[in-house]
Design a protein around this motif. Structure first.
Motif, mmCIF file in Angstrom:
data_model
loop_
_atom_site.group_PDB
_atom_site.id
_atom_site.type_symbol
_atom_site.label_atom_id
_atom_site.label_comp_id
_atom_site.label_asym_id
_atom_site.label_seq_id
_atom_site.Cartn_x
_atom_site.Cartn_y
_atom_site.Cartn_z
ATOM 1 N N GLU A 1 30.908 18.624 79.329
ATOM 2 C CA GLU A 1 30.994 17.249 78.834
ATOM 3 C C GLU A 1 29.627 16.738 78.396
ATOM 4 O O GLU A 1 29.515 16.044 77.380
ATOM 5 C CB GLU A 1 31.604 16.334 79.900
ATOM 6 C CG GLU A 1 33.089 16.573 80.085
ATOM 7 C CD GLU A 1 33.715 15.785 81.224
ATOM 8 O OE1 GLU A 1 34.949 15.605 81.179
ATOM 9 O OE2 GLU A 1 32.999 15.360 82.155
ATOM 10 N N SER A 2 28.563 17.094 79.131
ATOM 11 C CA SER A 2 27.220 16.660 78.733
ATOM 12 C C SER A 2 26.777 17.355 77.451
ATOM 13 O O SER A 2 26.127 16.739 76.602
ATOM 14 C CB SER A 2 26.207 16.878 79.861
ATOM 15 O OG SER A 2 25.933 18.246 80.044
ATOM 16 N N LEU A 3 27.135 18.628 77.276
ATOM 17 C CA LEU A 3 26.793 19.337 76.036
ATOM 18 C C LEU A 3 27.555 18.755 74.847
ATOM 19 O O LEU A 3 27.011 18.630 73.745
ATOM 20 C CB LEU A 3 27.084 20.833 76.171
ATOM 21 C CG LEU A 3 26.148 21.605 77.102
ATOM 22 C CD1 LEU A 3 26.686 23.014 77.348
ATOM 23 C CD2 LEU A 3 24.742 21.658 76.534
ATOM 24 N N ILE A 4 28.816 18.380 75.064
ATOM 25 C CA ILE A 4 29.608 17.762 74.000
ATOM 26 C C ILE A 4 29.001 16.406 73.635
ATOM 27 O O ILE A 4 28.864 16.072 72.448
ATOM 28 C CB ILE A 4 31.088 17.606 74.428
ATOM 29 C CG1 ILE A 4 31.751 18.979 74.542
ATOM 30 C CG2 ILE A 4 31.844 16.710 73.448
ATOM 31 C CD1 ILE A 4 33.116 18.944 75.222
ATOM 32 N N ALA A 5 28.627 15.623 74.636
ATOM 33 C CA ALA A 5 28.036 14.305 74.392
ATOM 34 C C ALA A 5 26.704 14.429 73.657
ATOM 35 O O ALA A 5 26.423 13.646 72.743
ATOM 36 C CB ALA A 5 27.844 13.563 75.716
#
Length: 93
Positions: A80-84
């Motif tokens: 989720e942090s990489l997507i964000a």
């Protein structure tokens, strides 16, 4: 209805562990699921393809990559942090 990031990651990890998705919970470690380092690499490749992201090559070394891959839930949070970070709106935050 779109499947959540968490559900999609659980499906990928469950496939690597040769289990049904409902058997995989966020608090489970990859070791408890029987996923070894090669299985982790295969899961990472599948996650990268699924979400069109790039996971750092040293992701399994939390101290160096800043990513925690110790549990299913930690992997979900990392993805989720990489997507964000990839999102165009992330630069505005």
């Amino acid at each position: 209805m779109e499947t959540s990031v968490k559900d999609r990651i659980i499906a990928i990890i469950a496939q690597q562990a040769v289990r049904d998705s409902h058997e995989v919970t966020p608090d489970m470690s990859l070791n408890a699921l029987g996923i070894d380092s090669l299985g982790l690499v295969e899961a990472i490749f599948a996650i990268e393809e699924e979400f069109d992201i790039s996971v750092p090559f040293n992701a399994n070394e939390a101290e160096q990559s800043g990513l925690d891959l110790s549990s299913v839930g930690a992997i979900v949070a990392a993805v989720e942090s990489l997507i964000a970070a990839k999102s165009p709106n992330a630069a505005l935050a």
